[in-house]
Write an enzyme that holds these catalytic residues in place. Structure first.
Site, PDB file in Angstrom:
ATOM      1  N   SER A  13       0.718  -1.354   0.366  1.00  0.00           N
ATOM      2  CA  SER A  13      -0.143   0.477  -0.626  1.00  0.00           C
ATOM      3  C   SER A  13       1.051   1.407  -0.143  1.00  0.00           C
ATOM      4  CB  SER A  13      -0.977   0.374   1.051  1.00  0.00           C
ATOM      5  OG  SER A  13      -1.326   1.327   1.338  1.00  0.00           O
ATOM      6  N   HIS A  38      -1.278  -1.844  -4.036  1.00  0.00           N
ATOM      7  CA  HIS A  38      -2.790  -1.103  -3.511  1.00  0.00           C
ATOM      8  C   HIS A  38      -3.045   0.724  -2.966  1.00  0.00           C
ATOM      9  CE1 HIS A  38      -6.103  -2.528  -0.778  1.00  0.00           C
ATOM     10  NE2 HIS A  38      -5.388  -1.316   0.003  1.00  0.00           N
ATOM     11  N   ASP A  40      -4.765   3.324  -1.347  1.00  0.00           N
ATOM     12  CA  ASP A  40      -6.484   3.712  -0.542  1.00  0.00           C
ATOM     13  C   ASP A  40      -6.563   5.463  -0.973  1.00  0.00           C
ATOM     14  OD1 ASP A  40      -6.142   1.182   1.356  1.00  0.00           O
ATOM     15  OD2 ASP A  40      -3.892   1.809   1.670  1.00  0.00           O
ATOM     16  N   MET A  42      -9.192   7.966   0.351  1.00  0.00           N
ATOM     17  CA  MET A  42     -10.559   7.648   1.748  1.00  0.00           C
ATOM     18  C   MET A  42     -10.439   9.832   1.216  1.00  0.00           C
ATOM     19  SD  MET A  42      -7.942   6.842   4.638  1.00  0.00           S
ATOM     20  CE  MET A  42      -6.439   5.134   4.706  1.00  0.00           C
ATOM     21  N   HIS A  71      -8.536   1.073  -3.099  1.00  0.00           N
ATOM     22  CA  HIS A  71      -9.381   0.601  -2.014  1.00  0.00           C
ATOM     23  C   HIS A  71     -10.545   1.796  -1.555  1.00  0.00           C
ATOM     24  CE1 HIS A  71      -9.793  -0.130   2.608  1.00  0.00           C
ATOM     25  NE2 HIS A  71     -11.057  -0.457   2.148  1.00  0.00           N
ATOM     26  N   MET A  73     -12.304   4.119   0.174  1.00  0.00           N
ATOM     27  CA  MET A  73     -12.881   4.201   1.108  1.00  0.00           C
ATOM     28  C   MET A  73     -13.735   5.247   0.720  1.00  0.00           C
ATOM     29  SD  MET A  73      -9.494   3.278   3.593  1.00  0.00           S
ATOM     30  CE  MET A  73      -8.741   2.970   2.447  1.00  0.00           C
ATOM     31  N   MET A 142     -11.121  -6.116   5.967  1.00  0.00           N
ATOM     32  CA  MET A 142     -10.219  -5.287   7.031  1.00  0.00           C
ATOM     33  C   MET A 142     -10.030  -5.659   8.106  1.00  0.00           C
ATOM     34  SD  MET A 142      -9.819  -2.739   4.803  1.00  0.00           S
ATOM     35  CE  MET A 142      -8.980  -1.752   6.370  1.00  0.00           C
ATOM     36  N   GLY A 147      -8.832   4.007   7.189  1.00  0.00           N
ATOM     37  CA  GLY A 147      -8.515   5.236   7.871  1.00  0.00           C
ATOM     38  C   GLY A 147      -7.118   5.626   7.923  1.00  0.00           C
ATOM     39  N   PHE A 148      -6.328   4.756   8.278  1.00  0.00           N
ATOM     40  CA  PHE A 148      -4.612   5.058   8.712  1.00  0.00           C
ATOM     41  C   PHE A 148      -3.707   3.015   8.204  1.00  0.00           C
ATOM     42  CE2 PHE A 148      -7.563   7.320  11.140  1.00  0.00           C
ATOM     43  CZ  PHE A 148      -7.101   8.793  10.619  1.00  0.00           C
ATOM     44  N   GLY A 149      -3.263   4.051   8.016  1.00  0.00           N
ATOM     45  CA  GLY A 149      -1.788   3.080   7.563  1.00  0.00           C
ATOM     46  C   GLY A 149      -1.523   2.499   9.512  1.00  0.00           C
ATOM     47  N   GLY A 150      -0.509   1.759   9.432  1.00  0.00           N
ATOM     48  CA  GLY A 150      -0.394   1.175  10.915  1.00  0.00           C
ATOM     49  C   GLY A 150      -0.211   0.824  12.324  1.00  0.00           C
ATOM     50  N   ASP A 180      -6.561  -6.435   4.603  1.00  0.00           N
ATOM     51  CA  ASP A 180      -5.487  -5.339   4.834  1.00  0.00           C
ATOM     52  C   ASP A 180      -5.476  -4.953   5.772  1.00  0.00           C
ATOM     53  OD1 ASP A 180      -4.806  -2.838   4.392  1.00  0.00           O
ATOM     54  OD2 ASP A 180      -6.871  -2.431   2.664  1.00  0.00           O
ATOM     55  N   GLY A 181      -4.505  -4.589   6.529  1.00  0.00           N
ATOM     56  CA  GLY A 181      -5.092  -3.771   7.836  1.00  0.00           C
ATOM     57  C   GLY A 181      -3.631  -4.215   9.104  1.00  0.00           C
ATOM     58  N   GLY A 182      -2.724  -4.068   9.666  1.00  0.00           N
ATOM     59  CA  GLY A 182      -1.469  -4.144  10.451  1.00  0.00           C
ATOM     60  C   GLY A 182      -0.919  -6.080   9.816  1.00  0.00           C
ATOM     61  N   GLY A 202       1.026  -1.862   4.243  1.00  0.00           N
ATOM     62  CA  GLY A 202       1.420  -0.612   4.356  1.00  0.00           C
ATOM     63  C   GLY A 202       3.240  -0.887   4.587  1.00  0.00           C
TER      64      GLY A 202
HETATM   65  C1  DX5 Z   1      -6.076   1.722   5.695  1.00  0.00           C
HETATM   66  C2  DX5 Z   1      -5.750   1.114   4.372  1.00  0.00           C
HETATM   67  C3  DX5 Z   1      -4.585   0.114   4.317  1.00  0.00           C
HETATM   68  C4  DX5 Z   1      -3.108   0.436   4.710  1.00  0.00           C
HETATM   69  C5  DX5 Z   1      -2.922  -0.478   5.294  1.00  0.00           C
HETATM   70  O1  DX5 Z   1      -7.241   1.877   6.014  1.00  0.00           O
HETATM   71  O2  DX5 Z   1      -6.986   0.340   3.647  1.00  0.00           O
HETATM   72  O3  DX5 Z   1      -4.883  -0.199   3.061  1.00  0.00           O
HETATM   73  O4  DX5 Z   1      -2.491   1.755   3.970  1.00  0.00           O
HETATM   74  O5  DX5 Z   1      -1.503   0.060   5.946  1.00  0.00           O
HETATM   75  P1  DX5 Z   1      -0.784  -1.229   7.560  1.00  0.00           P
HETATM   76  O6  DX5 Z   1      -0.068  -2.082   6.850  1.00  0.00           O
HETATM   77  O7  DX5 Z   1       0.407   0.053   7.452  1.00  0.00           O
HETATM   78  O8  DX5 Z   1      -1.844  -1.482   8.198  1.00  0.00           O
HETATM   79 ZN    ZN Z   2      -6.609  -0.357   1.573  1.00  0.00          ZN
END
Ligand code: DX5
Ligand code: ZN
Length: 227
Positions: A13, A38, A40, A42, A71, A73, A142, A147-150, A180-182, A202
């Site tokens: 991502s 990927h 994102d 938003m 993706h 959102m 999900m 909404g956020f990475g990390g 997707d996520g973590g 990501g």
């Molecule tokens: C979160 C995004 C993800 C995000 C994942 O809302 O949809 O795609 O970039 O980031 P990581 O892998 O750091 O959780």
């Molecule tokens: Zn995503």
């Protein structure tokens, strides 16, 4: 969609990349053997954050041959989904929670020539897809609140992957399961073992000390999950 891939796919991502150097990020992804990019999207309404839109996707399209996976959102995704295909997206996913007319939106995305996906938030059960299994090419589960990475992986999602895999087998529907996520090396093998075909990552890629090595490590973990 064609048959499930023999080797699970990695979808880094770019949300976690340096936005002033997206061209370099794409070059890195191609060289490192990533499978898709990927992206994102938003809108500050469906999720609390705002990222990017069609013009950026069109610019990315010019800079890479890798499939672009958007993706969305955003609220009312049916208003914009086809514009993302026109901008160059190869895969487009819309949230179940944002669209009361998913069947129509998914068919419109497919008719425009892209792969159509449904995204489920952590609190949305996979059973909501029971009457839709022939109408999408992939499901994005999900494993954080979007909404956020990390953010930290929500372990309960492993069970959702297994239940969705069972639904897929029961209905003989060849859709892909994306998570997707973590996602990172700590959970990649278990996710693939549970039935995931494509993992989004990501921070695990772009915030790694050595991003090339991170891609290799993730791919190795994913292969391990396939046994
Ligand atoms: C979160 C995004 C993800 C995000 C994942 O809302 O949809 O795609 O970039 O980031 P990581 O892998 O750091 O959780
Ligand atoms: Zn995503």
């Amino acid at each position: 969609m064609a048959l499930r891939p023999s080797v699970p796919l990695l979808a880094p991502s770019i949300l976690s990349a340096d936005f002033t150097r997206l061209g370099e990020a794409l070059q890195f992804l191609e060289a490192s053997g990533a499978d898709t990019v990927h992206v994102d999207v938003m809108d500050g309404r469906f999720v609390p954050n705002i990222t990017l839109g069609m013009p950026v996707v069109a610019a990315l399209r010019k800079a890479t041959k890798l499939p672009i996976d958007c993706h969305l959102m955003i609220v009312e995704p049916s208003r914009y989904a086809l514009e993302f295909v026109e901008a160059g997206a190869d895969w487009v996913s819309v949230h179940q929670e944002a669209d009361p007319h998913l069947h129509r939106t998914l068919h419109a995305i497919r008719a425009k020539g892209a792969k159509a996906g449904v995204v489920l938030n952590p609190s949305t059960p996979v059973e909501t897809l029971a009457d839709l299994v022939d109408d999408f090419d992939f499901v994005l589960l999900m494993s954080v609140n979007p909404g956020f990475g990390g953010q930290s992986f929500i372990p309960r999602v492993l069970d959702k992957v297994r239940r969705l895999d069972a639904l897929r087998t029961e209905r003989q529907a060849p859709f892909l399961i994306q998570v997707d996520g973590g996602v990172g090396t700590a959970n990649a093998a278990r996710l693939v073992e549970a039935g995931a075909d494509c993992l989004v990552a990501g921070n695990a890629v772009f915030k790694a000390a050595d991003p090339s090595q991170a891609v290799k490590d993730l791919q190795a973990a994913m292969k391990q999950g396939r046994g």
